[in-house]
Design a protein around this motif. Structure first.
Motif, PDB file in Angstrom:
ATOM      1  N   ALA A  12       0.813  -1.220   0.000  1.00 16.74           N
ATOM      2  CA  ALA A  12       0.000   0.000   0.000  1.00 16.74           C
ATOM      3  C   ALA A  12       0.844   1.267   0.000  1.00 16.74           C
ATOM      4  N   THR A  13       2.004   1.220   0.626  1.00 14.53           N
ATOM      5  CA  THR A  13       2.897   2.378   0.642  1.00 14.53           C
ATOM      6  C   THR A  13       3.352   2.728  -0.766  1.00 14.53           C
ATOM      7  N   PHE A  14       3.708   1.700  -1.523  1.00 14.50           N
ATOM      8  CA  PHE A  14       4.165   1.929  -2.903  1.00 14.50           C
ATOM      9  C   PHE A  14       3.008   2.364  -3.799  1.00 14.50           C
ATOM     10  N   GLU A  15       1.825   1.811  -3.568  1.00 16.29           N
ATOM     11  CA  GLU A  15       0.658   2.218  -4.348  1.00 16.29           C
ATOM     12  C   GLU A  15       0.332   3.685  -4.111  1.00 16.29           C
ATOM     13  N   ALA A  16       0.499   4.127  -2.868  1.00 13.35           N
ATOM     14  CA  ALA A  16       0.221   5.521  -2.540  1.00 13.35           C
ATOM     15  C   ALA A  16       1.210   6.460  -3.218  1.00 13.35           C
ATOM     16  N   ILE A  17       2.441   6.006  -3.400  1.00 13.24           N
ATOM     17  CA  ILE A  17       3.476   6.841  -4.008  1.00 13.24           C
ATOM     18  C   ILE A  17       3.426   6.783  -5.534  1.00 13.24           C
ATOM     19  N   LEU A  18       3.250   5.571  -6.072  1.00 16.51           N
ATOM     20  CA  LEU A  18       3.370   5.353  -7.514  1.00 16.51           C
ATOM     21  C   LEU A  18       2.042   5.444  -8.255  1.00 16.51           C
ATOM     22  N   GLY A  19       0.948   5.359  -7.509  1.00 12.44           N
ATOM     23  CA  GLY A  19      -0.366   5.338  -8.148  1.00 12.44           C
ATOM     24  C   GLY A  19      -0.899   3.923  -8.208  1.00 12.44           C
ATOM     25  N   HIS A  20      -2.166   3.796  -8.426  1.00  9.43           N
ATOM     26  CA  HIS A  20      -2.799   2.482  -8.337  1.00  9.43           C
ATOM     27  C   HIS A  20      -2.811   1.712  -9.652  1.00  9.43           C
ATOM     28  N   ARG A  21      -1.965   2.132 -10.582  1.00 13.07           N
ATOM     29  CA  ARG A  21      -1.789   1.369 -11.815  1.00 13.07           C
ATOM     30  C   ARG A  21      -0.510   0.543 -11.774  1.00 13.07           C
ATOM     31  N   ALA A  22       0.294   0.737 -10.745  1.00 16.05           N
ATOM     32  CA  ALA A  22       1.618   0.109 -10.702  1.00 16.05           C
ATOM     33  C   ALA A  22       1.563  -1.336 -10.195  1.00 16.05           C
ATOM     34  N   PRO A  23       2.090  -2.288 -10.969  1.00 12.84           N
ATOM     35  CA  PRO A  23       2.253  -3.656 -10.475  1.00 12.84           C
ATOM     36  C   PRO A  23       3.396  -3.673  -9.461  1.00 12.84           C
ATOM     37  N   ILE A  24       3.152  -4.267  -8.295  1.00 12.79           N
ATOM     38  CA  ILE A  24       4.147  -4.232  -7.218  1.00 12.79           C
ATOM     39  C   ILE A  24       4.346  -5.612  -6.621  1.00 12.79           C
ATOM     40  N   VAL A  25       5.613  -5.979  -6.462  1.00 11.44           N
ATOM     41  CA  VAL A  25       6.000  -7.222  -5.806  1.00 11.44           C
ATOM     42  C   VAL A  25       6.783  -6.866  -4.553  1.00 11.44           C
ATOM     43  N   ARG A  26       6.340  -7.385  -3.430  1.00 11.30           N
ATOM     44  CA  ARG A  26       7.070  -7.188  -2.181  1.00 11.30           C
ATOM     45  C   ARG A  26       7.860  -8.456  -1.890  1.00 11.30           C
ATOM     46  N   CYS A  27       9.150  -8.299  -1.643  1.00 13.92           N
ATOM     47  CA  CYS A  27      10.017  -9.462  -1.423  1.00 13.92           C
ATOM     48  C   CYS A  27      10.731  -9.345  -0.082  1.00 13.92           C
ATOM     49  N   MET A  28      10.770 -10.449   0.665  1.00 10.90           N
ATOM     50  CA  MET A  28      11.554 -10.511   1.902  1.00 10.90           C
ATOM     51  C   MET A  28      12.698 -11.488   1.680  1.00 10.90           C
ATOM     52  N   PRO A  29      13.918 -10.972   1.469  1.00 17.31           N
ATOM     53  CA  PRO A  29      15.077 -11.856   1.344  1.00 17.31           C
ATOM     54  C   PRO A  29      15.759 -12.023   2.701  1.00 17.31           C
ATOM     55  N   ASN A  30      16.816 -12.794   2.752  1.00 17.80           N
ATOM     56  CA  ASN A  30      17.650 -12.814   3.957  1.00 17.80           C
ATOM     57  C   ASN A  30      19.120 -12.788   3.563  1.00 17.80           C
ATOM     58  N   THR A  31      19.994 -12.595   4.527  1.00 22.85           N
ATOM     59  CA  THR A  31      21.398 -12.330   4.219  1.00 22.85           C
ATOM     60  C   THR A  31      22.122 -13.459   3.497  1.00 22.85           C
ATOM     61  N   PRO A  32      21.773 -14.749   3.672  1.00 21.67           N
ATOM     62  CA  PRO A  32      22.458 -15.776   2.884  1.00 21.67           C
ATOM     63  C   PRO A  32      22.260 -15.630   1.373  1.00 21.67           C
ATOM     64  N   ALA A  33      21.371 -14.738   0.960  1.00 21.56           N
ATOM     65  CA  ALA A  33      21.225 -14.443  -0.474  1.00 21.56           C
ATOM     66  C   ALA A  33      22.543 -13.933  -1.049  1.00 21.56           C
ATOM     67  N   ALA A  34      23.390 -13.367  -0.185  1.00 20.23           N
ATOM     68  CA  ALA A  34      24.671 -12.832  -0.636  1.00 20.23           C
ATOM     69  C   ALA A  34      25.591 -13.921  -1.190  1.00 20.23           C
TER      70      ALA A  34
ATOM     71  N   GLY B 143      24.122 -16.830  -2.539  1.00 20.92           N
ATOM     72  CA  GLY B 143      23.257 -17.689  -3.340  1.00 20.92           C
ATOM     73  C   GLY B 143      22.526 -18.746  -2.542  1.00 20.92           C
ATOM     74  N   LYS B 144      22.473 -18.586  -1.216  1.00 14.71           N
ATOM     75  CA  LYS B 144      21.815 -19.565  -0.342  1.00 14.71           C
ATOM     76  C   LYS B 144      20.651 -18.933   0.419  1.00 14.71           C
ATOM     77  N   GLY B 145      20.073 -17.890  -0.135  1.00 15.24           N
ATOM     78  CA  GLY B 145      19.035 -17.150   0.571  1.00 15.24           C
ATOM     79  C   GLY B 145      17.664 -17.779   0.482  1.00 15.24           C
ATOM     80  N   MET B 146      16.752 -17.174   1.227  1.00 11.11           N
ATOM     81  CA  MET B 146      15.325 -17.522   1.182  1.00 11.11           C
ATOM     82  C   MET B 146      14.569 -16.256   0.858  1.00 11.11           C
ATOM     83  N   MET B 147      13.944 -16.226  -0.307  1.00 11.36           N
ATOM     84  CA  MET B 147      13.172 -15.072  -0.748  1.00 11.36           C
ATOM     85  C   MET B 147      11.693 -15.432  -0.773  1.00 11.36           C
ATOM     86  N   VAL B 148      10.884 -14.605  -0.132  1.00  8.27           N
ATOM     87  CA  VAL B 148       9.435 -14.818  -0.115  1.00  8.27           C
ATOM     88  C   VAL B 148       8.777 -13.603  -0.748  1.00  8.27           C
TER      89      VAL B 148
END
Length: 271
Positions: free
Chosen positions: A104-126, A128-133
């Motif tokens: 909702a924060t991004f929709e408020a800034i970018l407008g309600h036409r913007a496709p938005i993906v929210r991702c939660m990574p973790n530090t092992p991504a550095a 190549g062993k991370g978990m991204m949701v």
């Protein structure tokens, strides 16, 4: 070459993800444009062959990137995202890796036409062993979902949730989780030292045991509970230790309390 992806922020996580995309061949360097105000961080992006600038205004006027990835700290997310409002017409999908910042924060800034993906990574991504949701708003196309998942897979495993409120639990488990494991290694190292082992040997035993056990759990296909049973002989040394950890569900209760504390704090930070 056409700019396919704009990366806003090239700090530790942004740079780790960028490196993974390029090394895996998922994107050529010329298809990526990095916006990073810090000179040193920007130069390392340029060293990878990417276009780069200190400000979003330097993105070519005719560019219509397929993705804009926002990889900055939550404290500056509003100011940074506002600079990309010109891409909020629906043709560009936005991906945020900012912890605790709702769609909702991004929709408020970018407008309600913007496709938005929210991702939660973790530090092992550095490494190549991370978990991204990921969680996507309804405007994200199937093609964009697949493209994002493919990119993120260069940094580790990718999972999808359909209820954004679950992102607080994700943060508490996989986002903060590496710190729990690091502390377990610290505690096991200290216990090894108190049992008489030299410091370096204690560190090696603790770290390699955690690494090996996690790798076995991931690669064997067996349930962790079964693997635990396979290590545990009746009335043996492991059974004696597990009687302490599992008695009255001590460790389970402690971890559950820790995850809940992190989840509640994530909710507070998102308000």
């Amino acid at each position: 070459m056409t700019i396919r992806l704009v990366l806003a922020g090239c700090g530790n996580m942004g740079y780790a993800m960028l490196s993974g995309w390029l090394k895996s061949g998922k994107l050529p360097p010329a298809a990526v444009f990095v916006v990073e105000p810090n000179d040193d961080l920007r130069k390392r992006a340029e060293a990878l062959g990417c276009g780069a600038a200190a400000d979003a205004a330097a993105i070519p006027a005719d560019a219509v990137p397929g993705l804009v990835v926002i990889a900055v700290k939550p404290q500056v997310i509003r100011d940074v995202t506002a600079a990309y409002k010109r891409f909020g017409d629906g043709r560009t999908t936005f991906v945020s890796i900012a912890a605790g910042t709702p769609v909702a924060t991004f929709e408020a800034i970018l407008g309600h036409r913007a496709p938005i993906v929210r991702c939660m990574p973790n530090t092992p991504a550095a490494i190549g062993k991370g978990m991204m949701v990921v969680f996507s708003n309804p405007l994200v196309s199937d093609d964009a979902r697949r493209f994002v998942a493919d990119l993120l897979s260069a940094s580790g495993e990718v999972a999808t949730i359909d209820d954004e409120s679950l992102m607080d639990a994700v943060t508490a488990v996989s986002g903060s989780g590496p710190a729990y494991i690091f502390h377990f290694i610290e505690a096991l190292t200290l216990a090894a030292e108190k049992a008489g082992l030299p410091t370096q040997t204690a560190k090696l035993l603790a770290m390699q045991t955690v690494y090996g056990a996690a790798s076995l759990a991931a690669e064997s296909g067996e349930e962790p509970g079964l693997l635990r049973q396979q290590v545990t002989s009746p009335n043996g040394t492991t059974a004696a230790a597990l009687a302490v950890l599992m008695g009255e569900e001590r460790l389970t209760k402690l971890i559950t309390e820790a995850v809940e504390a992190a989840r509640l704090r994530s909710i507070e930070l998102g308000k």
